[in-house]
Design a protein around this motif. Structure first.
Motif, PDB file in Angstrom:
ATOM      1  N   GLY A  82     -92.884  33.328  69.062  1.00 27.39           N
ATOM      2  CA  GLY A  82     -93.633  34.284  68.253  1.00 27.39           C
ATOM      3  C   GLY A  82     -93.719  35.623  68.941  1.00 27.39           C
ATOM      4  N   LYS A  83     -94.663  36.446  68.487  1.00 30.98           N
ATOM      5  CA  LYS A  83     -94.817  37.789  69.040  1.00 30.98           C
ATOM      6  C   LYS A  83     -95.180  37.771  70.525  1.00 30.98           C
ATOM      7  CE  LYS A  83     -96.174  39.884  64.634  1.00 30.98           C
ATOM      8  NZ  LYS A  83     -97.255  40.608  63.900  1.00 30.98           N
ATOM      9  N   SER A  84     -95.898  36.737  70.945  1.00 30.58           N
ATOM     10  CA  SER A  84     -96.331  36.654  72.344  1.00 30.58           C
ATOM     11  C   SER A  84     -95.292  36.017  73.253  1.00 30.58           C
ATOM     12  CB  SER A  84     -97.645  35.875  72.440  1.00 30.58           C
ATOM     13  OG  SER A  84     -97.482  34.565  71.908  1.00 30.58           O
ATOM     14  N   GLY A  85     -94.128  35.680  72.692  1.00 29.41           N
ATOM     15  CA  GLY A  85     -93.071  35.075  73.505  1.00 29.41           C
ATOM     16  C   GLY A  85     -92.768  33.652  73.087  1.00 29.41           C
ATOM     17  N   THR A  86     -92.180  32.904  73.993  1.00 31.06           N
ATOM     18  CA  THR A  86     -91.780  31.520  73.727  1.00 31.06           C
ATOM     19  C   THR A  86     -92.560  30.559  74.612  1.00 31.06           C
ATOM     20  OG1 THR A  86     -89.545  32.186  73.065  1.00 31.06           O
ATOM     21  CG2 THR A  86     -89.857  29.887  73.720  1.00 31.06           C
ATOM     22  N   ARG A  87     -93.069  29.507  73.988  1.00 31.42           N
ATOM     23  CA  ARG A  87     -93.784  28.463  74.720  1.00 31.42           C
ATOM     24  C   ARG A  87     -93.173  27.102  74.391  1.00 31.42           C
ATOM     25  NH1 ARG A  87     -99.483  29.917  72.333  1.00 31.42           N
ATOM     26  NH2 ARG A  87     -98.069  30.612  70.678  1.00 31.42           N
ATOM     27  N   ILE A  88     -93.076  26.252  75.406  1.00 32.01           N
ATOM     28  CA  ILE A  88     -92.515  24.914  75.232  1.00 32.01           C
ATOM     29  C   ILE A  88     -93.588  23.883  75.571  1.00 32.01           C
ATOM     30  CG2 ILE A  88     -90.729  23.280  75.958  1.00 32.01           C
ATOM     31  CD1 ILE A  88     -88.924  25.655  76.561  1.00 32.01           C
ATOM     32  N   TYR A  89     -93.769  22.915  74.672  1.00 32.31           N
ATOM     33  CA  TYR A  89     -94.792  21.898  74.849  1.00 32.31           C
ATOM     34  C   TYR A  89     -94.172  20.506  74.744  1.00 32.31           C
ATOM     35  CZ  TYR A  89     -97.816  25.824  73.448  1.00 32.31           C
ATOM     36  OH  TYR A  89     -98.430  27.040  73.342  1.00 32.31           O
ATOM     37  N   ARG A  90     -94.806  19.591  75.430  1.00 30.86           N
ATOM     38  CA  ARG A  90     -94.532  18.174  75.204  1.00 30.86           C
ATOM     39  C   ARG A  90     -95.497  17.726  74.123  1.00 30.86           C
ATOM     40  NH1 ARG A  90     -90.302  14.947  75.772  1.00 30.86           N
ATOM     41  NH2 ARG A  90     -90.805  12.815  76.405  1.00 30.86           N
ATOM     42  N   MET A  91     -95.009  17.000  73.129  1.00 31.23           N
ATOM     43  CA  MET A  91     -95.870  16.663  72.001  1.00 31.23           C
ATOM     44  C   MET A  91     -95.656  15.226  71.537  1.00 31.23           C
ATOM     45  SD  MET A  91     -96.312  18.811  68.457  1.00 31.23           S
ATOM     46  CE  MET A  91     -96.980  20.235  69.358  1.00 31.23           C
ATOM     47  N   ALA A  92     -96.762  14.516  71.341  1.00 35.69           N
ATOM     48  CA  ALA A  92     -96.748  13.175  70.757  1.00 35.69           C
ATOM     49  C   ALA A  92     -97.380  13.254  69.374  1.00 35.69           C
ATOM     50  CB  ALA A  92     -97.520  12.198  71.637  1.00 35.69           C
ATOM     51  N   TYR A  93     -96.896  12.460  68.442  1.00 34.95           N
ATOM     52  CA  TYR A  93     -97.408  12.552  67.081  1.00 34.95           C
ATOM     53  C   TYR A  93     -97.360  11.199  66.388  1.00 34.95           C
ATOM     54  CZ  TYR A  93     -92.407  12.654  65.946  1.00 34.95           C
ATOM     55  OH  TYR A  93     -91.069  12.343  65.856  1.00 34.95           O
ATOM     56  N   SER A  94     -98.174  11.061  65.367  1.00 32.97           N
ATOM     57  CA  SER A  94     -98.178   9.875  64.514  1.00 32.97           C
ATOM     58  C   SER A  94     -98.623  10.310  63.126  1.00 32.97           C
ATOM     59  CB  SER A  94     -99.114   8.794  65.064  1.00 32.97           C
ATOM     60  OG  SER A  94    -100.415   9.314  65.254  1.00 32.97           O
ATOM     61  N   GLY A  95     -98.188   9.578  62.107  1.00 32.42           N
ATOM     62  CA  GLY A  95     -98.529   9.982  60.755  1.00 32.42           C
ATOM     63  C   GLY A  95     -98.292   8.885  59.745  1.00 32.42           C
ATOM     64  N   THR A  96     -98.712   9.163  58.518  1.00 30.68           N
ATOM     65  CA  THR A  96     -98.530   8.217  57.423  1.00 30.68           C
ATOM     66  C   THR A  96     -97.988   8.939  56.200  1.00 30.68           C
ATOM     67  OG1 THR A  96    -100.653   8.438  56.276  1.00 30.68           O
ATOM     68  CG2 THR A  96    -100.628   7.070  58.263  1.00 30.68           C
ATOM     69  N   LYS A  97     -97.507   8.169  55.272  1.00 31.92           N
ATOM     70  CA  LYS A  97     -96.978   8.701  54.019  1.00 31.92           C
ATOM     71  C   LYS A  97     -98.075   9.332  53.173  1.00 31.92           C
ATOM     72  CE  LYS A  97     -93.832   7.074  50.368  1.00 31.92           C
ATOM     73  NZ  LYS A  97     -93.197   5.848  49.793  1.00 31.92           N
ATOM     74  N   GLN A  98     -99.343   8.986  53.461  1.00 33.09           N
ATOM     75  CA  GLN A  98    -100.479   9.478  52.689  1.00 33.09           C
ATOM     76  C   GLN A  98    -101.012  10.804  53.244  1.00 33.09           C
ATOM     77  OE1 GLN A  98    -100.262   6.112  53.662  1.00 33.09           O
ATOM     78  NE2 GLN A  98     -99.401   5.717  51.632  1.00 33.09           N
ATOM     79  N   ASN A  99    -100.117  11.638  53.773  1.00 35.86           N
ATOM     80  CA  ASN A  99    -100.470  12.976  54.263  1.00 35.86           C
ATOM     81  C   ASN A  99    -101.527  12.965  55.361  1.00 35.86           C
ATOM     82  OD1 ASN A  99     -98.615  14.247  52.598  1.00 35.86           O
ATOM     83  ND2 ASN A  99    -100.088  14.570  50.945  1.00 35.86           N
ATOM     84  N   LYS A 100    -101.376  12.023  56.284  1.00 32.28           N
ATOM     85  CA  LYS A 100    -102.247  11.961  57.453  1.00 32.28           C
ATOM     86  C   LYS A 100    -101.380  12.124  58.701  1.00 32.28           C
ATOM     87  CE  LYS A 100    -105.344   8.787  55.056  1.00 32.28           C
ATOM     88  NZ  LYS A 100    -105.952   7.440  55.024  1.00 32.28           N
ATOM     89  N   ILE A 101    -101.836  12.946  59.630  1.00 30.17           N
ATOM     90  CA  ILE A 101    -101.035  13.198  60.824  1.00 30.17           C
ATOM     91  C   ILE A 101    -101.937  13.528  62.015  1.00 30.17           C
ATOM     92  CG2 ILE A 101    -100.732  15.684  60.390  1.00 30.17           C
ATOM     93  CD1 ILE A 101     -97.820  15.307  61.434  1.00 30.17           C
ATOM     94  N   ARG A 102    -101.450  13.184  63.178  1.00 33.34           N
ATOM     95  CA  ARG A 102    -102.123  13.502  64.447  1.00 33.34           C
ATOM     96  C   ARG A 102    -101.039  13.990  65.405  1.00 33.34           C
ATOM     97  NH1 ARG A 102    -106.683  10.755  67.502  1.00 33.34           N
ATOM     98  NH2 ARG A 102    -106.346  11.214  69.715  1.00 33.34           N
ATOM     99  N   MET A 103    -101.274  15.164  66.011  1.00 37.03           N
ATOM    100  CA  MET A 103    -100.325  15.729  66.963  1.00 37.03           C
ATOM    101  C   MET A 103    -101.075  16.097  68.236  1.00 37.03           C
ATOM    102  SD  MET A 103     -97.881  18.015  64.443  1.00 37.03           S
ATOM    103  CE  MET A 103     -96.396  17.717  65.410  1.00 37.03           C
ATOM    104  N   VAL A 104    -100.540  15.665  69.374  1.00 31.41           N
ATOM    105  CA  VAL A 104    -101.191  15.876  70.666  1.00 31.41           C
ATOM    106  C   VAL A 104    -100.268  16.680  71.566  1.00 31.41           C
ATOM    107  CG1 VAL A 104    -102.304  14.785  72.650  1.00 31.41           C
ATOM    108  CG2 VAL A 104    -102.360  13.646  70.407  1.00 31.41           C
ATOM    109  N   VAL A 105    -100.777  17.813  72.069  1.00 28.80           N
ATOM    110  CA  VAL A 105    -100.029  18.635  73.019  1.00 28.80           C
ATOM    111  C   VAL A 105    -100.320  18.113  74.427  1.00 28.80           C
ATOM    112  CG1 VAL A 105     -99.698  20.948  73.956  1.00 28.80           C
ATOM    113  CG2 VAL A 105    -100.152  20.642  71.508  1.00 28.80           C
TER     114      VAL A 105
END
Length: 258
Positions: free
Chosen positions: A66-89
Motif C-alpha cells: 500500500g501507500k506505506s510500503g510492503t509488509r509480509i505476514y505469516r497468517m493462519a485462517y479457518s472458515g466455513t461456507k456460511q460466511n464465517k472466517i477467522r484470520m490470525v496474524v
C-alpha cells in the motif's frame, strides 16, 4: 412495358439485397446466441465448483502492499461456507492480531495491546479498511474455498480474448453495464483471473490465480493476488490447506480475553 420491366427488376434487386442483409443479421444473432449459451454452461460449472467444501483451514504468507510500503505476514485462517472466517496474524509463531466474523458481528483483537478490542455489527462486509482493497468478506471466503464469487447479472457472453490466449466471460446488468469479467484458458476449463466492477463501471479489483492445485479432491488457489486499480495489493501464498476439517462456532466469536 419497359417501365414495368424496369420497376420489376428494381423490386427484385431490392428484395434480394434485403434478404442478403437479413441473412447476415441472422448469422450474427445465431453466433451471439451460441456465445451466450456457452457462457451460461461455463458459469453453471463455476457455480458448482467445490460445493461440497463446507469448512477449511490453512496457513501461509500474506503480502500487503500500500501507500506505506510492503509488509509480509505469516497468517493462519479457518472458515466455513456460511460466511464465517477467522484470520490470525503471526510473528515468531505468536498471535499478533486476530480478525473474525460469525456472519453477524465483526471482531478484531490485538494480542500485543496495540488497540482496544473491537466488536461491531456486520453492516458492511468490505475489507477496504483493513487491506485497502474493496473485497468483501464473503468474496474472500469464496476465494479461499476455491470458488469464484459471482455478481448478479442479467446477461453473459463468451468472447475471444484479443490481448492474450483464452476467452473472457463478460457479465452485465441492465442499466448498469459490466459487473464482472472472468478470464479462462483455451480449453475453457481453467480460470486465470477475474475482475469485479462497481456501480459506475469502474474496476473495483482484479484477482489473478497464479497457482491452482487439487487438495483432497478440491480445486484450491494456492497462490493468488488481489489488486484494485490503484497502487495496492494483497497477495497470499498457501503453505498448507485442510478441507472439510473440524471447526467450532466459538472460533468465529472473539472475546477481549482471547
Amino acid at each position: 412495358m419497359n417501365i414495368v420491366c424496369n420497376l420489376f427488376i428494381l423490386i427484385l434487386i431490392s428484395s434480394l439485397a434485403g434478404c442478403s442483409t437479413l441473412t447476415g443479421k441472422t448469422g450474427g444473432r445465431l453466433k451471439d446466441s451460441t456465445d451466450r449459451i456457452e457462457a451460461q454452461k461455463i458459469l453453471f460449472q463455476i457455480k458448482g465448483k467445490n460445493n461440497t467444501l463446507e469448512t477449511f483451514k490453512g496457513i501461509g504468507n500474506a503480502k500487503l502492499t500500500g501507500k506505506s510500503g510492503t509488509r509480509i505476514y505469516r497468517m493462519a485462517y479457518s472458515g466455513t461456507k456460511q460466511n464465517k472466517i477467522r484470520m490470525v496474524v503471526l510473528e515468531g509463531g505468536q498471535s499478533v492480531e486476530t480478525f473474525a466474523t460469525d456472519g453477524k458481528y465483526f471482531y478484531l483483537i490485538s494480542h500485543s495491546n496495540q488497540h482496544r478490542f473491537i466488536k461491531k455489527r456486520l453492516s458492511d462486509s468490505s475489507l477496504k479498511r483493513i487491506i485497502s482493497i474493496p473485497v468483501k468478506i464473503e468474496e474472500l471466503i469464496d476465494l479461499l474455498s476455491g470458488r469464484i464469487p459471482l455478481y448478479k447479472y442479467d446477461e453473459a457472453i463468451l468472447e475471444k480474448n484479443n490481448t492474450a490466449s483464452g476467452y473472457i466471460i463478460i457479465m452485465r446488468k441492465k442499466w448498469r453495464g459490466i459487473v464482472e469479467k472472468i478470464f479462462i484458458d483455451e480449453s475453457k476449463s481453467k480460470i486465470k483471473q477475474f475482475e469485479k466492477f462497481n456501480a459506475v463501471g469502474q474496476l473495483s479489483y482484479r484477482v489473478s490465480l497464479s497457482d491452482v492445485r487439487e487438495v483432497d479432491g478440491f480445486t484450491i488457489p494456492i497462490k493468488f493476488k488481489i489488486a484494485p486499480s490503484h497502487d495496492a495489493s494483497f497477495e497470499f501464498d498457501v503453505d498448507r490447506y485442510w478441507a472439510n476439517t473440524d471447526v467450532s462456532e466459538s472460533m468465529f466469536q472473539l472475546k477481549p480475553s482471547d
